[in-house]
Write a protein that holds these residues in place. Structure first.
Motif, PDB file in Angstrom:
ATOM      1  N   LEU A  33      45.151  21.342  35.759  1.00 56.96           N
ATOM      2  CA  LEU A  33      46.008  22.079  36.683  1.00 56.96           C
ATOM      3  C   LEU A  33      45.907  23.593  36.522  1.00 56.96           C
ATOM      4  N   ASP A 172      55.610  19.256  36.558  1.00 52.26           N
ATOM      5  CA  ASP A 172      54.422  20.104  36.712  1.00 52.26           C
ATOM      6  C   ASP A 172      53.613  19.680  37.936  1.00 52.26           C
ATOM      7  N   HIS A 176      52.883  21.842  41.243  1.00 57.69           N
ATOM      8  CA  HIS A 176      51.508  22.112  41.661  1.00 57.69           C
ATOM      9  C   HIS A 176      51.294  21.714  43.118  1.00 57.69           C
TER      10      HIS A 176
END
Length: 300
Positions: A33, A172, A176
């Motif tokens: 990521l 997360d 994203h």
């Protein structure tokens, strides 16, 4: 045994000091990521109030001094316990050079104080940036800055930073995805702006064509006498203009009888944004077998 100093001056004052720092952004990688990793190793000129001894100084590895160094000669960064070379910056040649990760690593830096991309307190720096870093970019990084003090003695500053890696959490991943959606929206807006600009930059509306006027004996007679004769041909534009355009005429073929003087004229009548009329004319005893008239229209 006491060391003899060639020069010894003691004072208590506000003086300049030097300190090495290494900064990372981010401090750890999110697997698959993290878009970029930036490491910046700098030698800062800081102010300190202390009792300072000016004289001969020993060289050695350290993180800061109580005095400002005279110059910086090189900066190097190594990775992990194997001391894998990552990047170098030297005065000969004066350029930052990546030594590993050549496909993803970009470096730049400066050994002088007056470089435009640094804050005023930064004496020298070496910055490294990786695109889409991964497992190979994790681990410990050590930066060495080689300098010379006012007495011409070598000084080696060093400091380290650790880059870890974590597996992304559900939050997360959601963050994203949200960022990707914002990026897509921004790209779509930019694409629309480009399409508008391309529309404004497209070539101006222009058309061309031709008409043929034949056998002047069969043309309309001039009701006002003078043995004049004329014929009309209507032209319609393939795409209407926003307003009546400019139209130019030109004769590119003329076949007439040699038994009389040549007399011919062409002009435009009834010009609108949708089309116009071409008029071919002659008079007296002139006979026209054929006249071909080409036309060009452009935005007025």
């Amino acid at each position: 045994m006491f060391r003899l100093l060639t020069t010894l001056i003691l004072w208590v004052a506000l003086s300049e000091a030097s300190k090495i720092v290494i900064q990372s952004n981010p401090n750890y990688l999110l697997q698959d990521l993290t878009k970029t990793l930036t490491l910046r190793c700098s030698l800062l000129d800081t102010a300190t109030t202390t009792t300072t001894m000016i004289g001969r100084r020993d060289a050695g590895d350290l993180t800061e001094t109580q005095y400002d160094v005279q110059s910086v000669t090189a900066i190097s960064v190594v990775r992990n316990s194997q001391n894998e070379p990552v990047a170098n910056l030297t005065s000969q040649p004066s350029a930052a050079v990546p030594l590993t990760d050549l496909k993803s690593l970009k470096v730049h830096g400066s050994l002088g104080k007056n470089h435009a991309s640094s804050p005023n307190s930064e004496h020298a720096f070496l910055e490294m940036q990786w695109d889409h870093p991964g497992q190979n970019q994790t681990g410990g990084y050590t930066c060495y800055i080689y300098a010379v003090d006012a007495q011409g003695q070598n000084i080696v500053f060093s400091t380290s930073a650790e880059i870890g890696q974590e597996f992304p959490s559900a939050d997360d991943m959601l963050s994203h995805i949200s960022q990707l959606e914002k990026t897509v929206d921004a790209l779509e807006q930019r694409l629309q702006a480009v399409e508008i600009k391309l529309g404004l930059l497209k070539p101006p509306h222009a058309e061309e064509g031709m008409v043929v006027c034949e056998d002047s004996n069969n043309w309309n007679r001039d009701p006002y006498g003078n043995n004049g004769r004329y014929v009309f041909h209507n032209v319609k534009f393939q795409t209407p203009y926003d307003k009546p355009p400019m139209v130019s005429l030109g004769i590119d073929l003329l076949d007439e009888s040699s038994d009389a003087y040549l007399r011919i004229h062409t002009d435009i009548d009834n010009l609108t944004k949708d089309g116009f009329t071409v008029r071919c004319g002659t008079w007296a005893d002139t006979y026209i077998f054929k006249v071909r008239v080409r036309w060009v229209s452009v935005v007025a």
